[in-house]
Structures are given as structure tokens and as C-alpha cells.
Scaffold this motif. Structure first.
Motif, mmCIF file in Angstrom:
data_model
loop_
_atom_site.group_PDB
_atom_site.id
_atom_site.type_symbol
_atom_site.label_atom_id
_atom_site.label_comp_id
_atom_site.label_asym_id
_atom_site.label_seq_id
_atom_site.Cartn_x
_atom_site.Cartn_y
_atom_site.Cartn_z
ATOM 1 N N GLY B 128 30.870 6.669 32.589
ATOM 2 C CA GLY B 128 29.507 6.153 32.530
ATOM 3 C C GLY B 128 29.158 5.704 31.115
ATOM 4 N N ASN B 129 28.505 4.555 31.028
ATOM 5 C CA ASN B 129 28.188 4.007 29.713
ATOM 6 C C ASN B 129 26.885 3.231 29.830
ATOM 7 O OD1 ASN B 129 28.118 2.272 27.375
ATOM 8 N ND2 ASN B 129 30.278 2.753 27.063
ATOM 9 N N ASP B 130 25.858 3.681 29.130
ATOM 10 C CA ASP B 130 24.532 3.069 29.317
ATOM 11 C C ASP B 130 24.241 1.995 28.267
ATOM 12 O OD1 ASP B 130 24.244 4.653 27.142
ATOM 13 O OD2 ASP B 130 22.608 5.884 27.944
ATOM 14 N N MET B 131 25.260 1.257 27.895
ATOM 15 C CA MET B 131 25.071 0.164 26.932
ATOM 16 C C MET B 131 24.014 -0.810 27.445
ATOM 17 S SD MET B 131 28.251 -2.473 27.499
ATOM 18 C CE MET B 131 29.629 -1.353 27.541
ATOM 19 N N THR B 132 23.224 -1.342 26.529
ATOM 20 C CA THR B 132 22.276 -2.391 26.898
ATOM 21 C C THR B 132 22.760 -3.754 26.411
ATOM 22 O OG1 THR B 132 21.038 -1.955 24.880
ATOM 23 C CG2 THR B 132 20.290 -0.845 26.882
ATOM 24 N N GLU B 133 23.658 -3.718 25.425
ATOM 25 C CA GLU B 133 24.245 -4.956 24.923
ATOM 26 C C GLU B 133 25.756 -4.864 25.024
ATOM 27 O OE1 GLU B 133 22.804 -5.397 20.920
ATOM 28 O OE2 GLU B 133 21.132 -6.656 21.619
ATOM 29 N N ALA B 134 26.398 -5.971 25.335
ATOM 30 C CA ALA B 134 27.858 -6.012 25.433
ATOM 31 C C ALA B 134 28.390 -6.794 24.231
ATOM 32 C CB ALA B 134 28.290 -6.663 26.737
ATOM 33 N N VAL B 135 28.990 -6.062 23.326
ATOM 34 C CA VAL B 135 29.418 -6.626 22.042
ATOM 35 C C VAL B 135 30.939 -6.703 22.017
ATOM 36 C CG1 VAL B 135 29.366 -6.272 19.531
ATOM 37 C CG2 VAL B 135 27.375 -5.651 20.932
ATOM 38 N N GLN B 139 31.909 -7.981 26.003
ATOM 39 C CA GLN B 139 31.108 -9.093 26.551
ATOM 40 C C GLN B 139 31.849 -9.843 27.658
ATOM 41 O OE1 GLN B 139 30.502 -12.543 23.726
ATOM 42 N NE2 GLN B 139 31.874 -11.290 22.464
ATOM 43 N N ALA B 142 31.655 -6.159 30.786
ATOM 44 C CA ALA B 142 30.446 -5.439 31.196
ATOM 45 C C ALA B 142 29.365 -6.325 31.823
ATOM 46 C CB ALA B 142 29.886 -4.653 30.009
ATOM 47 N N PRO B 143 29.096 -7.533 31.301
ATOM 48 C CA PRO B 143 28.038 -8.329 31.945
ATOM 49 C C PRO B 143 28.357 -8.694 33.399
ATOM 50 C CG PRO B 143 28.489 -9.158 29.740
ATOM 51 C CD PRO B 143 29.584 -8.161 30.063
#
Lengths: 136, 391
Positions: B128-135, B139, B142-143
């Protein structure tokens, strides 16, 4: 949704997506498409690298897929079940693009299904490509 | 290299979902037990190595001594100054560490090497990973809602099912067999807990065609082995188990996202298998204790086919033979499915226990040759062991 953060390498890709166009990194020396963008052209190894950006058709065929039922990314929890497909684009053998496949039931994808890219507006100038079954 | 280096002793902690002491402390304890088991003292050990990757794709910080234990952390806490210290960087960690240790001993860089592996189960969702941005690299995955190793393995497994007409029912043989073996292992997280075919088939789907039971269960645990030269090993209490050869996988051309088409995965795996058989002079049916890797169950099919036990596309039938195939005890060690996510330690441990005649009630009548695999055949490793030093 995790919002992609365009960087020096990916900026032109996301700018094209925002215009609902699929553009991929392509070696100007040998013509090899690289997706995702690479540090070096795996085909000709030219240095310094000489990548440009070329539009592609967005057409391809499903190589394989998975139906995601447990979202490890919490933002996708409301979306399950959804299909992520490995699509081989028509422009180059082995040129693969992993993205969501919409417009099919989870049981409906098949290897070889022709698909076409579409774009999902995220707001903030970001659009995410996904695939739908190609119109016959 | 074959026959020059041997395993002289081992120790294994209990495997559990939650740990009652820091992982580093459990590692110190287990390593000291392994050294004593080999009939040695801490001052005898002059080399340390591990592959320390913490494989969770969750968002938690990775702190040395808590979520993973490097050899560097270990020597600082043991208070020793070995002359050889090395970390394996890559996938196939236990195999890679054994290969490094073998080369170090054979070259004279170290005489007695501790190889350990410490695994950690973080609280909450493993991936589980609650990233809000995919860097950066994220990128491209995740998007699209594509995240974590189970989906990565589901893609070639779906390809396998579609191409070869395999079913989840076929895989039940792999899972129930591993759990039956694991149920007999007192240190296993699944001790006393066999699994029925029905339970497997009803288990919760994570990412089709992978259910939760197609993934090994995240655990805390530590395995440790002491390796030394063949000559030195013969002076120690236990029967030496010799390193007979090895091979490491390479992922092949960078494919951008960590996912292999089935054909690429198998091409890479067959290249690894060729290296193994060439380095050992052995063939598949020379092996008494073949321990294929099963951290994700489709790897069992991929390894069996890559190593030449059956043709591509046939493993889903092959595993339905009793004991996977008459006379081939693939499942005696329980593997990852039968122990918990110990990243190749169960496979290596079973090779050692069987060949050292230390497997107790599970001891096989014939156990002279073995191999232990880890990870995917195209990007992992395999080490072969023998009871006699082959060269």
C-alpha cells in the motif's frame, strides 16, 4: 489519483497528453521508440542521447492484462475492479504501453484485442492515457 | 569454483507475522546461533554478506536494523571487524550472497563467512502506498493504477493461462503441496496449518489471476548460514554441503516498467538454467532436492520449464503428478508459500538440511544433489549443492 509530475525527461509526453495526443520519445539517430523514455537508446547506444518526440497512432493490441481487485494505491480503491492492459503499439515490435483498458467487462479482454488510446482529464493540465477497444 | 566451498552450519529464527524484538536483534541472535552451530566462535568469522533489499513497495521508511539488516549494521552490532564485508545489490538476494561468499572464500579473501537474510513485515498493507504525486519512474505506472509486484507477476501469468489453457485449479496443486510441507516445519508461519484446494480456490483475488494465496505471506524472520572452504568444513561438526555451481539471472534489455513479457521471462530463465547446468555438469534429473522458487506461485511454473523439467506451457500439468513428479521432491521445504516471505531462505535451508542429513522426520532417503532458486528465473539466481565436492 497519483498525479504525474512532469520532469525534464517526461515534460513533452505529458504536454502532448494534455492535448490528447500520444507522443513518444524516439531516437533521432536510429528511429527507435522508447517508452518510457530512456537515458540511452537501447538500439544504437548513441551518446550523447539524441531523443526527440514523435506522435504515434495510439493503436495497438492487448498482449496481456490483469484485473485489479485490491488497490494498493488508495486513490484507486473506488475504481476496482479495473483492467490494466499491456498493449503493444503498432509502431514498433515490442513497443509496450501499460495503461488502463476501459469499455470491456473484466472478463472480456483477450490477447490480441485491438485497442485505441483515449485520454482522461485530471484537471491541472494533466490528462492520463488509457485504452478502449478499437472501433471496427 | 565447484566443490571448493561448503555450508558448515545454519540457524533459523521462528517466522512470524509480528516480531517481538527489533529485526536487528533477531538477526544478531540468529547469526550467533549459526556460528555456534558450525562449531565456531564469533572471532573465527572474517567475512559477512547479505542482500538487504526490503521488497515492500509501500511508502514506509526503510531503516537499517529495523526493516532490513545489512551486513554493515550487523558487524557494528556484533562489534567485529571482518576482513571481508560485501553487500549483494539486486534480486535473488540469498543466491547472490552465497555466490559472493563462495567467490570470497575460494579466492582467499575470507575463510569463514556469515550469509544472512532478515525479512520484515511492515504494519498495514505491504504494498500500500498513499502517494498523491507520481514522480520519476512512478509516473509511468502509478497514474494507471498499476502498482506493486503482484500485478507485475499477474501479467505474464495471465499470458500463461491464456496461451496454455492453464487454470487456477492447476495451481492449487502447487499451493496445497507447499502448505502441506510448511505445516510440518516448526519454524514456519504456517506450522500446523495445511490448506485445502477449496480454500485456495475461494481465496480473495488481488489482481487476476493472482489471489492472496498466490503471494507468499509477509513475515518477520531471519536465516543465517556459515560458509567456509571445503578443507575447513571437513574439520567442523556437521557434514559439509558443497556449493556445486550457480547462475544469476539478468533482466535483459531495460523494459522501462518492471514487467516482462512471458517469452522474455522464459528466454532469460533458460539462459540462467543453461549457466547452472554448465557450471555444475548436472542435469535436471540428477537433482535429488530441487527447490524451485515460489514467492509468487507462477514462478514455480516458470522455473520448472526454464530448468528443463518440462517444456514451455507444460508445468501446469507437470505439477499435478504426485509430489510434482514421481521421485522429484520439489516441495519438501515448503518454499515461500509454506513458510512465509523469506526470499529464498526456505529453498536454501531445505537443500542444506537434506544434504547434511539434518532434516529429521522429513529426511529424504536420497539427498546428494540439490538446488535452491530465488526470484524470477530471468532476474534472480540459483545455487546448486552436493554432498561430495564435484569439480
Amino acid at each position: 489519483m497519483p498525479v504525474p509530475v512532469p520532469d525534464d525527461t517526461s515534460g513533452p509526453f505529458w504536454a502532448a497528453c494534455a492535448a490528447h495526443e500520444l507522443k513518444l520519445s524516439r531516437c533521432t539517430n536510429c528511429g527507435w521508440f522508447a517508452y518510457p523514455p530512456r537515458a540511452v537508446c537501447l538500439q544504437c547506444l548513441i551518446t550523447p542521447p539524441a531523443f526527440g518526440w514523435d506522435p504515434v497512432s495510439g493503436r495497438g493490441t492487448v498482449r496481456t492484462w490483469t484485473v485489479v481487485r485490491q488497490a494498493f494505491l488508495p486513490d484507486f480503491a473506488a475504481e476496482v475492479p479495473y483492467v490494466v492492459a499491456d498493449v503493444e503499439l503498432v509502431e514498433q515490435p515490442g513497443l509496450r504501453f501499460l495503461a488502463r483498458l476501459r469499455g470491456t467487462a473484466p472478463s472480456e479482454p483477450a490477447i490480441g484485442l485491438p485497442v485505441q488510446v483515449a485520454f482522461d482529464e485530471m484537471g491541472g493540465g494533466i490528462a492520463i492515457p488509457y485504452f478502449v477497444p478499437a472501433a471496427m | 569454483m565447484a566443490g571448493k566451498v561448503a555450508i558448515a552450519g545454519y540457524a533459523h529464527s521462528p517466522i512470524s507475522r509480528r516480531v517481538d524484538m527489533p529485526l536487528g536483534a533477531l538477526t544478531v541472535r540468529t547469526v550467533l546461533e549459526a556460528i555456534a552451530d558450525a562449531g565456531l566462535g564469533i572471532d573465527d568469522i572474517d567475512g559477512f554478506t547479505t542482500g538487504a533489499l526490503h521488497p515492500s513497495s509501500g511508502a514506509g521508511a526503510v531503516i537499517d536494523g529495523d526493516q532490513t539488516v545489512t551486513s554493515d549494521w550487523l558487524i557494528q552490532h556484533l562489534g567485529v571487524r571482518p576482513r571481508w564485508l560485501c553487500g549483494f545489490q539486486g534480486v535473488g538476494q540469498i543466491c547472490g550472497s552465497v555466490i559472493l561468499a563462495t567467490n570470497a572464500i575460494a579466492s582467499g579473501a575470507a575463510d569463514y563467512v556469515v550469509v544472512h537474510r532478515a525479512m520484515y513485515n511492515p504494519p498495514g498493507s505491504y504494498h500500500g502506498n498513499d502517494m498523491t504525486e507520481a514522480v520519476g519512474a512512478d509516473q509511468w505506472s502509478a497514474p494507471h493504477g498499476y502498482w506493486g509486484p503482484p500485478a507485475m507477476i499477474a501479467l505474464p501469468y495471465m499470458e500463461y493461462l491464456q496461451c496454455y489453457g492453464a487454470t487456477r485449479g492447476d495451481m492449487a496443486h502447487v499451493v496445497t503441496g507447499a502448505r502441506a510441507a510448511g505445516a510440518l516445519l516448526p519454524w514456519s508461519a504456517w506450522y500446523g496449518k495445511p490448506l485445502s484446494t477449496e480454500e485456495y480456490l475461494k481465496s480473495r483475488m488481488i489482481t487476476d489471476p493472482m489471489s492472496v494465496l498466490d503471494c507468499d505471506m509477509p513475515v518477520n524472520g531471519v536465516g543465517a548460514f556459515v560458509l567456509t572452504s571445503a578443507e575447513r568444513a571437513r574439520d567442523l561438526p556437521h557434514k559439509p554441503v558443497y556449493v556445486a555451481g550457480f547462475a544469476q539471472g539478468r533482466s535483459g534489455p531495460d523494459n522501462g516498467v518492471d514487467q516482462w513479457p512471458l517469452a522474455d521471462l522464459m528466454d532469460g530463465g533458460e539462459a540462467v538454467a543453461r549457466m547452472l547446468w554448465e557450471s555444475t555438469g548436472l542435469a535436471p534429473h540428477d537433482i535429488d532436492v530441487p527447490q524451485v522458487y515460489d514467492g509468487f506461485t507462477p514462478f514455480v511454473y516458470f522455473w520448472l520449464e526454464a530448468l528443463g523439467y518440462c517444456a514451455r506451457g507444460e508445468a501446469h500439468d507437470y505439477v499435478k503428478d504426485p509430489g510434482i513428479s514421481p521421485g522429484l521432491p520439489f516441495r519438501t521445504g515448503g518454499g515461500a508459500v509454506g513458510n512465509g516471505r523469506m526470499h529464498g531462505v526456505p529453498q536454501m535451508l531445505e537443500c542444506y538440511l537434506q544434504l547434511a542429513q539434518r532434516a529429521g522426520d522429513r529426511q529424504l532417503a536420497r539427498a546428494e544433489t540439490a538446488f535452491a532458486c530465488q526470484a524470477a528465473p530471468c532476474m534472480g539466481g540459483v545455487v546448486a549443492y552436493t554432498t561430495e565436492p564435484v569439480s
